[in-house]
Design a protein around this motif. Structure first.
Motif, PDB file in Angstrom:
ATOM      1  N   SER A 350     -20.671  54.170 -66.539  1.00 53.03           N
ATOM      2  CA  SER A 350     -21.803  55.101 -66.483  1.00 53.03           C
ATOM      3  C   SER A 350     -21.533  56.439 -67.166  1.00 53.03           C
ATOM      4  O   SER A 350     -22.413  57.306 -67.216  1.00 53.03           O
ATOM      5  CB  SER A 350     -22.199  55.350 -65.030  1.00 53.03           C
ATOM      6  OG  SER A 350     -21.105  55.917 -64.320  1.00 53.03           O
ATOM      7  N   HIS A 351     -20.337  56.627 -67.708  1.00 51.96           N
ATOM      8  CA  HIS A 351     -19.989  57.904 -68.356  1.00 51.96           C
ATOM      9  C   HIS A 351     -20.809  58.092 -69.634  1.00 51.96           C
ATOM     10  O   HIS A 351     -20.897  57.200 -70.480  1.00 51.96           O
ATOM     11  CB  HIS A 351     -18.487  57.933 -68.694  1.00 51.96           C
ATOM     12  CG  HIS A 351     -18.057  59.216 -69.333  1.00 51.96           C
ATOM     13  ND1 HIS A 351     -17.681  60.318 -68.593  1.00 51.96           N
ATOM     14  CD2 HIS A 351     -17.948  59.584 -70.645  1.00 51.96           C
ATOM     15  CE1 HIS A 351     -17.362  61.306 -69.426  1.00 51.96           C
ATOM     16  NE2 HIS A 351     -17.519  60.879 -70.667  1.00 51.96           N
ATOM     17  N   LYS A 352     -21.434  59.274 -69.780  1.00 55.31           N
ATOM     18  CA  LYS A 352     -22.249  59.564 -70.967  1.00 55.31           C
ATOM     19  C   LYS A 352     -21.373  60.008 -72.129  1.00 55.31           C
ATOM     20  O   LYS A 352     -20.455  60.823 -71.956  1.00 55.31           O
ATOM     21  CB  LYS A 352     -23.283  60.645 -70.653  1.00 55.31           C
ATOM     22  CG  LYS A 352     -24.428  60.145 -69.793  1.00 55.31           C
ATOM     23  CD  LYS A 352     -25.528  61.180 -69.660  1.00 55.31           C
ATOM     24  CE  LYS A 352     -26.682  60.642 -68.836  1.00 55.31           C
ATOM     25  NZ  LYS A 352     -27.759  61.649 -68.672  1.00 55.31           N
ATOM     26  N   LEU A 353     -21.685  59.489 -73.311  1.00 57.41           N
ATOM     27  CA  LEU A 353     -20.896  59.767 -74.507  1.00 57.41           C
ATOM     28  C   LEU A 353     -21.533  60.852 -75.362  1.00 57.41           C
ATOM     29  O   LEU A 353     -22.746  61.067 -75.319  1.00 57.41           O
ATOM     30  CB  LEU A 353     -20.745  58.480 -75.340  1.00 57.41           C
ATOM     31  CG  LEU A 353     -20.023  57.318 -74.656  1.00 57.41           C
ATOM     32  CD1 LEU A 353     -20.178  56.044 -75.456  1.00 57.41           C
ATOM     33  CD2 LEU A 353     -18.546  57.649 -74.451  1.00 57.41           C
ATOM     34  N   CYS A 354     -20.712  61.518 -76.168  1.00 60.06           N
ATOM     35  CA  CYS A 354     -21.178  62.545 -77.106  1.00 60.06           C
ATOM     36  C   CYS A 354     -20.888  62.108 -78.545  1.00 60.06           C
ATOM     37  O   CYS A 354     -20.115  61.174 -78.777  1.00 60.06           O
ATOM     38  CB  CYS A 354     -20.490  63.883 -76.830  1.00 60.06           C
ATOM     39  SG  CYS A 354     -21.003  64.651 -75.284  1.00 60.06           S
ATOM     40  N   HIS A 355     -21.486  62.830 -79.485  1.00 57.03           N
ATOM     41  CA  HIS A 355     -21.300  62.531 -80.906  1.00 57.03           C
ATOM     42  C   HIS A 355     -19.823  62.669 -81.291  1.00 57.03           C
ATOM     43  O   HIS A 355     -19.164  63.633 -80.930  1.00 57.03           O
ATOM     44  CB  HIS A 355     -22.163  63.489 -81.733  1.00 57.03           C
ATOM     45  CG  HIS A 355     -22.100  63.250 -83.212  1.00 57.03           C
ATOM     46  ND1 HIS A 355     -22.248  61.990 -83.777  1.00 57.03           N
ATOM     47  CD2 HIS A 355     -21.891  64.099 -84.254  1.00 57.03           C
ATOM     48  CE1 HIS A 355     -22.144  62.089 -85.092  1.00 57.03           C
ATOM     49  NE2 HIS A 355     -21.927  63.356 -85.398  1.00 57.03           N
ATOM     50  N   GLU A 356     -19.300  61.667 -81.985  1.00 53.64           N
ATOM     51  CA  GLU A 356     -17.937  61.614 -82.508  1.00 53.64           C
ATOM     52  C   GLU A 356     -16.877  61.472 -81.411  1.00 53.64           C
ATOM     53  O   GLU A 356     -15.717  61.823 -81.620  1.00 53.64           O
ATOM     54  CB  GLU A 356     -17.646  62.812 -83.417  1.00 53.64           C
ATOM     55  CG  GLU A 356     -18.520  62.807 -84.673  1.00 53.64           C
ATOM     56  CD  GLU A 356     -18.167  63.910 -85.659  1.00 53.64           C
ATOM     57  OE1 GLU A 356     -17.592  64.926 -85.224  1.00 53.64           O
ATOM     58  OE2 GLU A 356     -18.469  63.740 -86.844  1.00 53.64           O
TER      59      GLU A 356
END
Length: 364
Positions: A350-356
């Motif tokens: 469920s961890h949200k990802l960021c760009h790069e």
């Protein structure tokens, strides 16, 4: 009387009716009728089996962008400049007569750009090839509206009006109105705030116009008659739109500055290749795309072939993008990048990802 004549008659009546307290219910009913006739016009005759000639373009790549504009504003030139596809360009109108797809490669993503034939006034009523153009436009993720900077904001207003007529709402969010038909019990109406633009009586009149006599309606915001009609009709498409003003090399620097400061606007010159990199960045932002890189244990991250995902995606989305069975065997993910509290942080699905971000998936 045909549908087009009925639409024209209602539009004329709305134009000549004064807007005040005494006429608000009459205007509300007229708007509801107008929306109903426009929906019938777009759907076409139900008995007809022939669909007519359209632009059947297969959706490909990570996202789709519809390039819409009046004839001779530079759409074909932009397609040829940003992609490896060559679209015929000429100084006369209606050079492009069908839908031409191209691919923009940006941040590792393949973004499909559709060069649609020029829209003319009355496209929503079927003039030119407007209905086919608009139908393809509805399948896109965002609209890039190409405008001629020399002609100011006239084209923008006309095109927005044409798209509004066919149920495409640009840079607007869907009204927070709960609406559900039921089998009995009449019309149940509630609002979580004070309504200043519409009344319960108006809601009932509009529903009766659509032959709806049993429904639950809850307003979670102060919305207008038009916005409620959009919810009732139910086929509206809410799309982000970038207004791209071309030919800025032919206007004053003061006018360029004025246009560039408007919301959702980008100024470019296709002939002089001005500001095209910024346009690609803006398209990327409006598509809400991010790139996530993968890493194998004991090896360097693979920066050549990243995963193209939507903003607010999670580790689970990344797993699905790699292989559909990966979630079933998922143990944990190790993370490096903006979304990690520290390098190599262990996270769950469920961890949200960021760009790069760089992610390593550990299997059971």
């Amino acid at each position: 009387m045909g549908i087009l004549e009925k639409i024209s008659e209602i539009e004329r009546e709305i134009a000549r009716t004064q807007k005040n307290k005494a006429t608000e219910y009459h205007l509300g009913l007229l708007k509801a009728k107008l929306a109903r006739y426009r929906s019938q016009l777009l759907e076409g005759p139900k008995s007809s089996s022939a669909k007519g000639e359209g632009f059947d373009v297969m959706k490909s790549g990570d996202a789709r962008v519809a390039l819409i504009g009046f004839p001779s504003v530079g759409k074909s030139t932009l397609l040829s400049t940003l992609t490896s596809t060559t679209s015929e360009c000429a100084s006369y109108e209606f050079t492009t007569l069908t839908c031409i797809p191209g691919v923009i490669q940006h941040n590792g993503a393949n973004i499909q750009l559709l060069d649609l034939p020029g829209i003319i006034e009355g496209a929503a009523a079927g003039k030119g090839r407007g209905r086919q153009v608009i139908a393809v436009g509805r399948t896109a993720d965002i609209v890039v509206m190409m405008l001629d900077a020399i002609k100011g904001d006239v084209q923008k207003e006309l095109l927005t009006k044409e798209l509004e007529a066919v149920g495409i709402r640009l840079n607007k969010s869907k009204p927070r109105i709960y609406f559900k038909q039921k089998k009995g019990g009449g019309i149940s109406f509630n609002a979580t705030c004070t309504l200043t633009k519409i009344s319960e009586k108006m809601v009932q009149l509009i529903l009766h116009e659509y032959k709806i006599f049993n429904a639950d309606v809850v307003f979670r915001g102060d919305y207008t008659t038009d916005e409620f009609i959009d919810v009732v009709v139910g086929n509206r498409k809410y799309m982000p739109c970038l207004y791209v003003y071309n030919k800025i090399d032919q206007i004053s620097i003061e006018e360029v500055d004025r246009i560039a400061r408007q919301p959702h606007c980008v100024v470019i010159s296709c002939n002089m290749l001005l500001n095209l990199d910024y346009l690609k960045d803006m398209v990327w932002n409006y598509l809400n795309l991010i790139t996530v890189y993968t890493k194998k244990p004991g090896q360097k991250p693979d920066f050549d072939d990243g995963l193209i995902l939507r903003s607010n995606c999670t580790v689970e989305h990344a797993c699905h993008s790699i292989h559909r069975t990966l979630v079933e065997n998922f143990k944990y993910a190790q993370l490096w990048g903006k979304s990690a509290k520290y390098n190599g942080q262990h996270v769950g699905l469920s961890h949200k990802l960021c760009h790069e971000d760089v992610v390593l998936i550990a299997k059971k």
